[in-house]
Design a protein around this motif. Sequence first.
Motif, PDB file in Angstrom:
ATOM      1  N   ARG A 220       0.336  -1.826   0.018  1.00 15.93           N
ATOM      2  CA  ARG A 220       0.011  -0.142   0.573  1.00 15.93           C
ATOM      3  C   ARG A 220       0.554   0.871   0.371  1.00 15.93           C
ATOM      4  O   ARG A 220       0.472   2.548  -0.740  1.00 15.93           O
ATOM      5  CB  ARG A 220      -1.319   0.323   1.686  1.00 15.93           C
ATOM      6  N   TYR A 463      -8.082 -11.281   1.294  1.00 15.01           N
ATOM      7  CA  TYR A 463      -9.444 -10.239   0.694  1.00 15.01           C
ATOM      8  C   TYR A 463      -8.366  -9.092  -0.227  1.00 15.01           C
ATOM      9  O   TYR A 463      -8.272  -8.851  -1.183  1.00 15.01           O
ATOM     10  CB  TYR A 463      -9.812  -9.612   1.455  1.00 15.01           C
ATOM     11  N   GLN A 464      -6.858  -8.758   0.283  1.00 14.99           N
ATOM     12  CA  GLN A 464      -6.456  -7.641  -0.459  1.00 14.99           C
ATOM     13  C   GLN A 464      -6.090  -8.423  -2.036  1.00 14.99           C
ATOM     14  O   GLN A 464      -5.653  -7.292  -2.574  1.00 14.99           O
ATOM     15  CB  GLN A 464      -5.279  -7.165   0.588  1.00 14.99           C
ATOM     16  N   THR A 466      -7.342 -11.191  -2.944  1.00 10.68           N
ATOM     17  CA  THR A 466      -7.562 -11.370  -4.143  1.00 10.68           C
ATOM     18  C   THR A 466      -8.469 -10.360  -4.628  1.00 10.68           C
ATOM     19  O   THR A 466      -8.841  -9.935  -5.905  1.00 10.68           O
ATOM     20  CB  THR A 466      -9.251 -11.612  -3.040  1.00 10.68           C
ATOM     21  N   ASN A 467      -7.937  -8.938  -4.508  1.00  9.29           N
ATOM     22  CA  ASN A 467      -8.236  -8.004  -5.240  1.00  9.29           C
ATOM     23  C   ASN A 467      -7.503  -7.222  -5.735  1.00  9.29           C
ATOM     24  O   ASN A 467      -7.660  -5.592  -6.116  1.00  9.29           O
ATOM     25  CB  ASN A 467      -9.456  -6.597  -4.460  1.00  9.29           C
ATOM     26  N   ALA A 468      -6.046  -7.205  -5.559  1.00 11.09           N
ATOM     27  CA  ALA A 468      -4.787  -7.436  -6.492  1.00 11.09           C
ATOM     28  C   ALA A 468      -4.084  -8.537  -7.149  1.00 11.09           C
ATOM     29  O   ALA A 468      -4.372  -8.871  -7.067  1.00 11.09           O
ATOM     30  CB  ALA A 468      -4.483  -6.358  -5.422  1.00 11.09           C
ATOM     31  N   ASN A 470      -0.358  -9.332  -7.543  1.00  3.82           N
ATOM     32  CA  ASN A 470       0.162  -9.567  -6.747  1.00  3.82           C
ATOM     33  C   ASN A 470       1.757  -8.828  -6.989  1.00  3.82           C
ATOM     34  O   ASN A 470       2.241  -8.541  -8.401  1.00  3.82           O
ATOM     35  CB  ASN A 470       0.923 -11.146  -7.362  1.00  3.82           C
TER      36      ASN A 470
END
Length: 478
Positions: A220, A463-464, A466-468, A470
């Motif tokens: 992040r 969760y992060q 699965t939405n971003a 690698n």
Amino acid sequence: MSGVENVAGFDLGNIVSQNSLIFSSLEFLFRFLPVFLVVFYLTPVKYRKIVLFIGSILMYACGEPRFVFLLLACTALNFLIGKNMKVDIDSPFIHSKWRDKKRRKWLLLALITDVGVLAFFKIGNVADSNILLPLGISFYTFKMISYQMDVFRGKVEADNSFWSFGSYVCMFPQLTSGPIMRYDDASEGLEHLGCTPEQFEEGLRLLVIGLGAKVLLADRLGILWNDIQTIGFESISTPLAWLGAFTYSLQLYFDFEGYSLMAVGIGMMIGMPYIKNFDQPYMATSVSDFWRRWHMTLGSWFRDYVYIPMGGNRKGVPRLLLNLCVVWLLTGLWHGSGVNFLIWGITVGLFVIVEKLFYGKWLSRHKLVSHIYVWIVIPLTWVIFAVTSLPDLGIYFGRLFPFFGIGETLNPQDIFKYFSMYWWLLLAGIFFCIPGVSAWFNKHRKSWYANALLLVLFWMAVYQLTNAANNPFMYFRF
């Protein structure tokens, strides 16, 4: 750095496409690791070294198939050389055997081969940017060199089992980015692979903490650095340039410490000892102190196999300065073949030397000033580390220190926009750098509420993921 497509000839797209190599990927966490652990623990203890070696090679081959034979060849050659240098460590004649010309020739062959292979790819990468650096070559080469040196010195006995030696060199938790485990630390674990439920649980804790540090903090924080590169260094304001330097410093720390914790945790889950690679580096009181706390296995490697053999601090100030210069020059080259890495190593080395000669003792007596000093100097050195283009590096430092007239900032108010977006991540990063935070967790780590926190942390990280996409660990390229 994570936003750069190609750094020193290293194609990050190749890594991203090989998710089985990345600890912070769903493929690794929910496919490779569980399957490996099941096979590993269903296998009788005496055959687990074979499982570990083959599993490590398969994992490496999934991400770097073109260089798997290089890894195997180097491992086999070093195994054979070590056997030819074998000496009984309990023998009263060990010191005379140190001077045996035949054994010295074997050691020289090992050093020429290992250093030569590493230098070939490092130098070749400078000459031709299409030459890729094999994943983890700096790490597994240093493991082999330390092994040969320790066998030659009689510190350890040469391994008679190829499966055991191969597992030490190629062990997948440490293969691509360390930590650099010594053979004497690994040998007991390799002899009796497996662990107690308590050790497995402790390793799992470290794995989850490292995953959270990587996915929820480092990745992040890395978005801001990517944004700054997208804007262009010539277009950012001085406050944003400083914010970028601080943010990158935290990103690199949580990225690499996150990897180290995951690697050590996985190692503990199969019976390997705990290895400390970081010790609250941003609480250091000098640059020298910082580098005693950061990437500790690399620092101790250079100390034991370069600095001390060259004389350390035992031969007067001129020799001390020479030894420090050599160590930091090599440290810069170890990290990369770009000119910026060379400048970075020289810069850090100069700070270390100046501290030793002049104001190091003064810093140790003024704690507040020393902490402020570290939090200014270290981010500046990380900027040199991060920006591979020398013209861009000059522009960035021109923004950091706007005395050189590089033009007006297009948007002088940009700091307010980005600080409002990232202040909470910066605050979280600083919070987790405080020694008391880790001390509290270590004290309560076996409590139900600490385990509940880790469970929440794990699923937040999943969760992060699965939405971003690698994002490879930053030290994969070295």
